[in-house]
Every structure is written in structure tokens, then in C-alpha cells.
Design a protein around this motif. Structure first.
Motif, PDB file in Angstrom:
ATOM      1  N   LYS A   4       0.761  -1.305  -0.123  1.00  0.00           N
ATOM      2  CA  LYS A   4       0.020   0.075  -0.029  1.00  0.00           C
ATOM      3  C   LYS A   4       0.907   1.081  -0.008  1.00  0.00           C
ATOM      4  CE  LYS A   4      -4.357  -1.163   1.809  1.00  0.00           C
ATOM      5  NZ  LYS A   4      -5.377  -0.761   2.908  1.00  0.00           N
ATOM      6  N   LYS A   5       0.326   2.196  -0.615  1.00  0.00           N
ATOM      7  CA  LYS A   5       1.123   3.550  -0.717  1.00  0.00           C
ATOM      8  C   LYS A   5       0.886   4.238   0.588  1.00  0.00           C
ATOM      9  CE  LYS A   5       3.242   3.851  -4.971  1.00  0.00           C
ATOM     10  NZ  LYS A   5       4.438   4.448  -5.151  1.00  0.00           N
ATOM     11  N   ARG A   6       1.908   4.926   1.012  1.00  0.00           N
ATOM     12  CA  ARG A   6       1.749   6.000   2.125  1.00  0.00           C
ATOM     13  C   ARG A   6       1.139   7.093   1.549  1.00  0.00           C
ATOM     14  NH1 ARG A   6       6.542   5.472   5.568  1.00  0.00           N
ATOM     15  NH2 ARG A   6       5.609   7.601   5.976  1.00  0.00           N
ATOM     16  N   LEU A   7       0.491   8.083   2.416  1.00  0.00           N
ATOM     17  CA  LEU A   7       0.270   9.493   1.979  1.00  0.00           C
ATOM     18  C   LEU A   7       0.671  10.338   3.376  1.00  0.00           C
ATOM     19  CD1 LEU A   7      -0.476  11.641  -0.002  1.00  0.00           C
ATOM     20  CD2 LEU A   7      -2.901  11.362   0.950  1.00  0.00           C
ATOM     21  N   GLN A  24       6.412  23.321  -2.552  1.00  0.00           N
ATOM     22  CA  GLN A  24       5.988  22.311  -3.826  1.00  0.00           C
ATOM     23  C   GLN A  24       7.111  21.792  -4.530  1.00  0.00           C
ATOM     24  OE1 GLN A  24       2.243  23.114  -5.897  1.00  0.00           O
ATOM     25  NE2 GLN A  24       2.247  24.930  -4.646  1.00  0.00           N
ATOM     26  N   LYS A  25       7.805  22.636  -4.973  1.00  0.00           N
ATOM     27  CA  LYS A  25       9.311  22.012  -5.646  1.00  0.00           C
ATOM     28  C   LYS A  25      10.244  21.218  -4.753  1.00  0.00           C
ATOM     29  CE  LYS A  25       8.827  25.826  -8.906  1.00  0.00           C
ATOM     30  NZ  LYS A  25       8.350  24.923 -10.384  1.00  0.00           N
ATOM     31  N   GLU A  26      10.433  21.559  -3.456  1.00  0.00           N
ATOM     32  CA  GLU A  26      11.199  21.066  -2.593  1.00  0.00           C
ATOM     33  C   GLU A  26      10.547  19.592  -2.317  1.00  0.00           C
ATOM     34  OE1 GLU A  26      11.119  23.596   0.450  1.00  0.00           O
ATOM     35  OE2 GLU A  26      12.815  25.027  -0.426  1.00  0.00           O
ATOM     36  N   THR A  27       9.272  19.633  -1.866  1.00  0.00           N
ATOM     37  CA  THR A  27       8.512  18.450  -1.769  1.00  0.00           C
ATOM     38  C   THR A  27       8.571  17.295  -2.911  1.00  0.00           C
ATOM     39  OG1 THR A  27       7.207  19.645  -0.197  1.00  0.00           O
ATOM     40  CG2 THR A  27       6.436  17.421  -1.041  1.00  0.00           C
ATOM     41  N   GLU A  28       8.411  17.964  -4.047  1.00  0.00           N
ATOM     42  CA  GLU A  28       8.420  17.091  -5.389  1.00  0.00           C
ATOM     43  C   GLU A  28       9.778  16.488  -5.489  1.00  0.00           C
ATOM     44  OE1 GLU A  28       8.279  17.541 -10.320  1.00  0.00           O
ATOM     45  OE2 GLU A  28       8.473  19.419  -9.001  1.00  0.00           O
ATOM     46  N   LEU A  29      11.067  17.100  -5.274  1.00  0.00           N
ATOM     47  CA  LEU A  29      12.159  16.484  -5.302  1.00  0.00           C
ATOM     48  C   LEU A  29      12.377  15.493  -4.435  1.00  0.00           C
ATOM     49  CD1 LEU A  29      14.441  19.442  -6.017  1.00  0.00           C
ATOM     50  CD2 LEU A  29      13.999  17.619  -7.559  1.00  0.00           C
ATOM     51  N   ALA A  30      11.771  15.420  -3.094  1.00  0.00           N
ATOM     52  CA  ALA A  30      11.963  14.818  -1.859  1.00  0.00           C
ATOM     53  C   ALA A  30      11.045  13.461  -2.224  1.00  0.00           C
ATOM     54  CB  ALA A  30      11.825  15.189  -0.535  1.00  0.00           C
ATOM     55  N   VAL A  31       9.936  13.409  -2.819  1.00  0.00           N
ATOM     56  CA  VAL A  31       9.157  12.375  -3.395  1.00  0.00           C
ATOM     57  C   VAL A  31       9.730  11.550  -4.390  1.00  0.00           C
ATOM     58  CG1 VAL A  31       6.796  11.654  -4.223  1.00  0.00           C
ATOM     59  CG2 VAL A  31       6.906  13.351  -2.237  1.00  0.00           C
ATOM     60  N   LYS A  32      10.157  12.376  -5.191  1.00  0.00           N
ATOM     61  CA  LYS A  32      10.938  11.741  -6.606  1.00  0.00           C
ATOM     62  C   LYS A  32      12.050  11.030  -6.170  1.00  0.00           C
ATOM     63  CE  LYS A  32      12.626  13.010 -10.887  1.00  0.00           C
ATOM     64  NZ  LYS A  32      12.955  14.094 -11.819  1.00  0.00           N
ATOM     65  N   GLY A  34      12.704   9.452  -3.361  1.00  0.00           N
ATOM     66  CA  GLY A  34      12.273   8.425  -2.177  1.00  0.00           C
ATOM     67  C   GLY A  34      12.602   8.901  -0.893  1.00  0.00           C
ATOM     68  N   LYS A  35      12.986  10.124  -0.580  1.00  0.00           N
ATOM     69  CA  LYS A  35      13.097  10.739   0.819  1.00  0.00           C
ATOM     70  C   LYS A  35      11.989  10.955   1.508  1.00  0.00           C
ATOM     71  CE  LYS A  35      17.330  12.760  -0.724  1.00  0.00           C
ATOM     72  NZ  LYS A  35      18.241  13.866  -1.066  1.00  0.00           N
ATOM     73  N   GLN A  36      10.660  11.065   1.015  1.00  0.00           N
ATOM     74  CA  GLN A  36       9.580  11.353   1.619  1.00  0.00           C
ATOM     75  C   GLN A  36       8.495  10.472   0.871  1.00  0.00           C
ATOM     76  OE1 GLN A  36       9.074  15.440   2.281  1.00  0.00           O
ATOM     77  NE2 GLN A  36       6.991  15.462   1.612  1.00  0.00           N
ATOM     78  N   PRO A  37       7.481   9.998   1.375  1.00  0.00           N
ATOM     79  CA  PRO A  37       6.077   9.381   0.719  1.00  0.00           C
ATOM     80  C   PRO A  37       5.524  10.396  -0.055  1.00  0.00           C
ATOM     81  CG  PRO A  37       5.705   9.721   2.969  1.00  0.00           C
ATOM     82  CD  PRO A  37       7.057  10.068   3.044  1.00  0.00           C
ATOM     83  N   ASP A  38       4.492   9.996  -0.823  1.00  0.00           N
ATOM     84  CA  ASP A  38       3.564  10.725  -1.549  1.00  0.00           C
ATOM     85  C   ASP A  38       3.204  11.720  -0.412  1.00  0.00           C
ATOM     86  OD1 ASP A  38       4.020   9.271  -3.638  1.00  0.00           O
ATOM     87  OD2 ASP A  38       2.177   8.345  -3.757  1.00  0.00           O
ATOM     88  N   THR A  39       2.831  12.936  -0.812  1.00  0.00           N
ATOM     89  CA  THR A  39       2.582  13.970   0.034  1.00  0.00           C
ATOM     90  C   THR A  39       1.372  14.813  -0.182  1.00  0.00           C
ATOM     91  OG1 THR A  39       4.668  14.136   0.934  1.00  0.00           O
ATOM     92  CG2 THR A  39       3.511  16.058   1.726  1.00  0.00           C
ATOM     93  N   LEU A  40       0.539  15.372   0.488  1.00  0.00           N
ATOM     94  CA  LEU A  40      -0.537  16.324   0.116  1.00  0.00           C
ATOM     95  C   LEU A  40      -0.292  17.411   1.308  1.00  0.00           C
ATOM     96  CD1 LEU A  40      -3.337  17.014  -0.997  1.00  0.00           C
ATOM     97  CD2 LEU A  40      -4.279  15.682   0.909  1.00  0.00           C
ATOM     98  N   ILE A  96       1.298  15.792  -3.998  1.00  0.00           N
ATOM     99  CA  ILE A  96       2.689  15.617  -4.661  1.00  0.00           C
ATOM    100  C   ILE A  96       2.960  14.297  -4.668  1.00  0.00           C
ATOM    101  CG2 ILE A  96       5.137  16.266  -4.643  1.00  0.00           C
ATOM    102  CD1 ILE A  96       3.897  18.877  -3.405  1.00  0.00           C
ATOM    103  N   ILE A  97       2.551  13.488  -5.754  1.00  0.00           N
ATOM    104  CA  ILE A  97       2.575  11.946  -5.653  1.00  0.00           C
ATOM    105  C   ILE A  97       3.596  11.555  -6.700  1.00  0.00           C
ATOM    106  CG2 ILE A  97       0.590  11.571  -4.489  1.00  0.00           C
ATOM    107  CD1 ILE A  97      -0.481  10.797  -7.106  1.00  0.00           C
ATOM    108  N   SER A  98       4.141  10.411  -6.485  1.00  0.00           N
ATOM    109  CA  SER A  98       4.937   9.406  -7.636  1.00  0.00           C
ATOM    110  C   SER A  98       3.856   8.948  -8.647  1.00  0.00           C
ATOM    111  CB  SER A  98       5.729   8.603  -6.974  1.00  0.00           C
ATOM    112  OG  SER A  98       6.461   7.740  -8.037  1.00  0.00           O
TER     113      SER A  98
END
Length: 116
Positions: A4-7, A24-32, A34-40, A96-98
Motif C-alpha cells: 500500500k502507498k503511504r500518504l 511544492q518544488k522541494e517536496t516534489e524532489l523529496a518524493v521523487k 524517495g526521501k519522503q512518501p507521497d504528500t498532500l 505531490i505523488i509519484s
């Protein structure tokens, strides 16, 4: 069995539009990366008009001086749309999700969201 994906949901309160865009741009890089799960990101903006790729300032009907006295900022963005108002009490969600590899069909993702 599929994992299951985490959010991660971040309730951020009031955020100036430019600062939110940077986050948003910083979060996008972290998600991309793999340093952070998908984020809302859930937040609200102070009174802001965004002018998108299809818009121009001619669509803003009040003078810059009047907008300034009312505390409204104008922010030009490369996102779609013409002119959008963001303001107090309006909760905005920035997912911001993969989308890779199993979710790379963006149109399907949007259709799935609409079903929720």
C-alpha cells in the motif's frame, strides 16, 4: 501482495503563494528521490490572484493600487488557466505523488480521484 502507498498529509495553515510554490518544488524532489512518501499539502493563501499561462493582467479588473490597499497580491505562474483567486478560508490541496511506474497515466489518476 501489492504494498500500500503511504500518504503524508501536511496541514500548513496560511502560506504566501510564492513560498508555497517553493515548498511544492522541494517536496516534489523529496518524493521523487524517495526521501519522503507521497504528500498532500493542505493550506490557504492570503488574498492572491494568480495569472496562468493562458491569462494576462488585462483580465484583472482592479488597479494595482486598489489591489495593494486591499492586501491582494498578483503572482504570475507557468501553470495552466487564466486568472485564479486564492484567499482566506479557501483550503487548497496540492497532491505531490509519484506517478511511476504503476501510476504513470495521469488521466487515469485524475479519473480515480474523481471516484473518491
Amino acid at each position: 501482495m501489492k504494498e500500500k502507498k503511504r500518504l503524508l498529509v501536511k496541514k500548513l495553515g496560511r502560506f504566501e503563494y510564492g513560498a508555497a510554490l517553493k515548498l511544492q518544488k522541494e517536496t516534489e524532489l523529496a518524493v521523487k528521490d524517495g526521501k519522503q512518501p507521497d504528500t498532500l499539502l493542505l493550506l490557504e493563501h492570503p488574498h492572491t490572484l494568480t495569472v496562468g499561462r493562458r491569462g494576462d493582467n488585462a483580465g484583472i479588473l482592479k488597479s494595482p493600487e486598489l489591489l495593494a490597499t486591499r492586501g491582494v497580491t498578483v503572482f504570475e505562474t507557468n501553470r495552466g488557466g487564466k486568472i485564479t483567486y486564492h484567499g482566506l478560508g479557501q483550503v487548497v490541496g496540492y497532491p505531490i505523488i509519484s506517478l511511476s511506474p504503476e501510476r504513470e497515466d495521469v488521466h487515469r489518476y485524475v479519473r480515480d480521484l474523481k471516484k473518491c
